[in-house]
Design a protein around this motif. Structure first.
Motif, PDB file in Angstrom:
ATOM      1  N   TYR A 117      -3.180  -3.010  12.382  1.00 44.87           N
ATOM      2  CA  TYR A 117      -3.193  -3.606  11.042  1.00 44.87           C
ATOM      3  C   TYR A 117      -1.819  -3.441  10.403  1.00 44.87           C
ATOM      4  O   TYR A 117      -0.968  -2.693  10.911  1.00 44.87           O
ATOM      5  N   CYS A 118      -1.599  -4.130   9.281  1.00 46.34           N
ATOM      6  CA  CYS A 118      -0.342  -3.978   8.547  1.00 46.34           C
ATOM      7  C   CYS A 118      -0.458  -2.754   7.648  1.00 46.34           C
ATOM      8  O   CYS A 118      -1.334  -2.693   6.775  1.00 46.34           O
ATOM      9  N   PHE A 119       0.419  -1.791   7.831  1.00 45.44           N
ATOM     10  CA  PHE A 119       0.383  -0.539   7.076  1.00 45.44           C
ATOM     11  C   PHE A 119       1.132  -0.645   5.746  1.00 45.44           C
ATOM     12  O   PHE A 119       0.745  -0.062   4.740  1.00 45.44           O
ATOM     13  N   SER A 120       2.238  -1.424   5.719  1.00 39.26           N
ATOM     14  CA  SER A 120       3.073  -1.530   4.527  1.00 39.26           C
ATOM     15  C   SER A 120       3.624  -2.950   4.415  1.00 39.26           C
ATOM     16  O   SER A 120       4.049  -3.528   5.414  1.00 39.26           O
ATOM     17  N   CYS A 138      -0.815   1.389   2.844  1.00 41.65           N
ATOM     18  CA  CYS A 138      -2.141   1.866   3.202  1.00 41.65           C
ATOM     19  C   CYS A 138      -2.209   3.368   2.920  1.00 41.65           C
ATOM     20  O   CYS A 138      -1.325   4.123   3.324  1.00 41.65           O
ATOM     21  N   THR A 139      -3.253   3.792   2.224  1.00 39.32           N
ATOM     22  CA  THR A 139      -3.394   5.207   1.877  1.00 39.32           C
ATOM     23  C   THR A 139      -4.482   5.904   2.690  1.00 39.32           C
ATOM     24  O   THR A 139      -4.541   7.131   2.711  1.00 39.32           O
ATOM     25  N   LYS A 154      -8.217   1.915   2.501  1.00 40.70           N
ATOM     26  CA  LYS A 154      -7.751   1.901   1.112  1.00 40.70           C
ATOM     27  C   LYS A 154      -6.236   1.700   1.086  1.00 40.70           C
ATOM     28  O   LYS A 154      -5.531   2.181   1.976  1.00 40.70           O
ATOM     29  N   TRP A 155      -5.748   0.987   0.059  1.00 39.65           N
ATOM     30  CA  TRP A 155      -4.314   0.813  -0.112  1.00 39.65           C
ATOM     31  C   TRP A 155      -3.951   0.752  -1.592  1.00 39.65           C
ATOM     32  O   TRP A 155      -4.801   0.480  -2.451  1.00 39.65           O
ATOM     33  N   HIS A 156      -2.683   1.014  -1.863  1.00 36.03           N
ATOM     34  CA  HIS A 156      -2.173   1.065  -3.239  1.00 36.03           C
ATOM     35  C   HIS A 156      -0.913   0.210  -3.335  1.00 36.03           C
ATOM     36  O   HIS A 156      -0.072   0.217  -2.436  1.00 36.03           O
ATOM     37  N   CYS A 157      -0.794  -0.525  -4.448  1.00 34.10           N
ATOM     38  CA  CYS A 157       0.365  -1.403  -4.657  1.00 34.10           C
ATOM     39  C   CYS A 157       1.060  -1.058  -5.971  1.00 34.10           C
ATOM     40  O   CYS A 157       0.412  -0.696  -6.960  1.00 34.10           O
TER      41      CYS A 157
END
Length: 403
Positions: A117-120, A138-139, A154-157
């Motif tokens: 998957y795409c991590f960042s 990705c967190t 979960k991810w944060h932007c």
């Protein structure tokens, strides 16, 4: 008539330049007195008098018909007052935005050949009045046991939102400005064009400013994984600003098409207390191993929830006075055909009332129509009745004396 046209011109200038992302822009008074989104919305609600009627279930995707968009926004209602302004007397207008996302680092494996998957990734969002740059990471990752594949749970932007320069200003740089220059005069009263971006360090005079910017954050959680390929197929996201002064956006994204190991197209449904938005996203470039998207693009459009402004009934009542007098004149004409100049005044007054009543209903809905006739109707009926009595007496006097 000239004074009425001047009033109309002033009103037009006011509501065209307010901050609402809807049409018509009918609440300039709220934009003038309040600077924060939450305060402006409370002001609009107070002016609606409880007649707002948005229906969030009426439109749930980007392809809704205009009638469904108007129902969700609250321009039309399924119950009284049935119409609050805007559509169908005018078209639906959207606030549109183009978005680009580019993957920077894969995740779920030891190297590019087996990343899952795409991590960042970086974010670029561009609309008519603002732009955003940011990054998402990705967190928390999880393993999808049936496929043996990792996915981002979960991810944060974090994004920086910056306002663009006004139409009559010069942007530096032109696409994503960090400086807005305007025309001005120096201490010697010499005129300088906006393109000069004039600045004099000796006098401290400068004709440019740094556009307003602020940070926005979002947190997302994957709620459903594709059972066959192991990628995230449905996720929710919450967006908020650094000062928590704007309304939070609650977003839902659903995969609509797949291409082997990845989602190739997905739709977004975004909602807040102030507005609703829809997005369509498509994968444009896949990773070298074909397991995730390296670049995807989205088209987003939004609409403010609509609130009628009952203050427009004041204008309708004031200008409706001319129309009421015109109707009285018209009635008198039917009773006394010799008073031809009354016809002119009557027609002009009646058309004046109809035109401004339609304008005010477009801005404030049928609530304005009801208030208008509740206030002016009694006076109008009384005036017509009095003229009827006077005309009848005059008519019978002429008959009695053979005039």
């Amino acid at each position: 008539m000239v004074s009425i046209l001047l009033i109309f011109g002033l009103l037009w200038a006011n509501f065209v330049h307010c901050s609402q992302e809807t049409w018509p822009k009918n609440s300039q008074v709220c934009d003038t007195h309040y600077k924060q989104d939450k305060d402006r919305l409370e002001c609009r609600k107070s002016l609606a008098g409880g007649l707002e009627c948005s229906n969030r279930e009426a439109c749930t995707n980007i392809r809704c018909k205009d009638s469904a968009v108007a129902r969700r926004a609250g321009m039309t209602c399924s119950h009284s007052p049935f119409y609050n302004g805007g559509y169908p007397l005018s078209e639906i207008r959207w606030d549109e935005e183009n978005e680009v996302y580019i993957c920077q680092q894969g995740g779920g494996g030891s190297n590019a050949s087996n990343y899952d998957y795409c991590f960042s990734w970086v974010t670029i969002e561009d609309s008519a009045d603002e732009y955003e740059f940011g990054r998402c990471n990705c967190t928390e990752e999880r393993l999808h046991a049936p496929t043996g594949r990792f996915y981002c749970y979960k991810w944060h932007c974090k994004q920086r939102e910056t306002k663009k320069c006004a139409a009559d200003e010069h942007s530096i740089p032109s696409d994503y400005p960090t400086k807005c220059c305007y025309s001005c005069r120096d201490s010697n009263d010499n005129n300088h064009l906006a393109s000069e971006c004039y600045e004099n360090s000796a006098t401290g005079r400068r004709c440019w400013y740094t556009p307003h910017s602020e940070y926005e954050f979002s947190d997302a959680t994957c709620l459903k994984v594709d059972e066959t390929a192991g990628f995230c197929a449905f996720w929710t996201q919450e967006e908020y600003d650094e000062h928590d002064i704007a309304f939070r956006e609650y977003e839902k994204y659903t995969c609509k098409a797949t291409d082997g190991f990845l989602c190739s197209r997905w739709d977004g449904d975004i909602d807040s207390e102030e507005e609703f938005e829809f997005s369509e996203c498509e994968c444009k470039v896949t990773s070298s191993n074909g397991k995730y998207c390296d670049r995807w693009e989205c088209f987003e459009k939004g609409q403010d929830y609509f609130f009628p402004n009952l203050l427009w009934s004041i204008l309708s009542i004031i200008l409706g006075t001319f129309g009421g007098v015109g109707l009285v004149f018209l009635f008198y004409c039917f009773c006394d055909g010799e008073a031809m100049w009354y016809w002119v005044g009557g027609v002009v007054g009646f058309l004046n009332m109809c035109g401004f009543l339609i304008l005010c209903v477009w801005l404030g809905g049928l609530g304005v129509f009801a208030i208008h006739w509740a206030v002016t109707g009694g006076f109008l009926i009384s005036g017509i009745f009095c003229l009827y009595v006077v005309s009848s007496r005059s008519y019978f006097k002429r008959k009695a004396f053979g005039i």
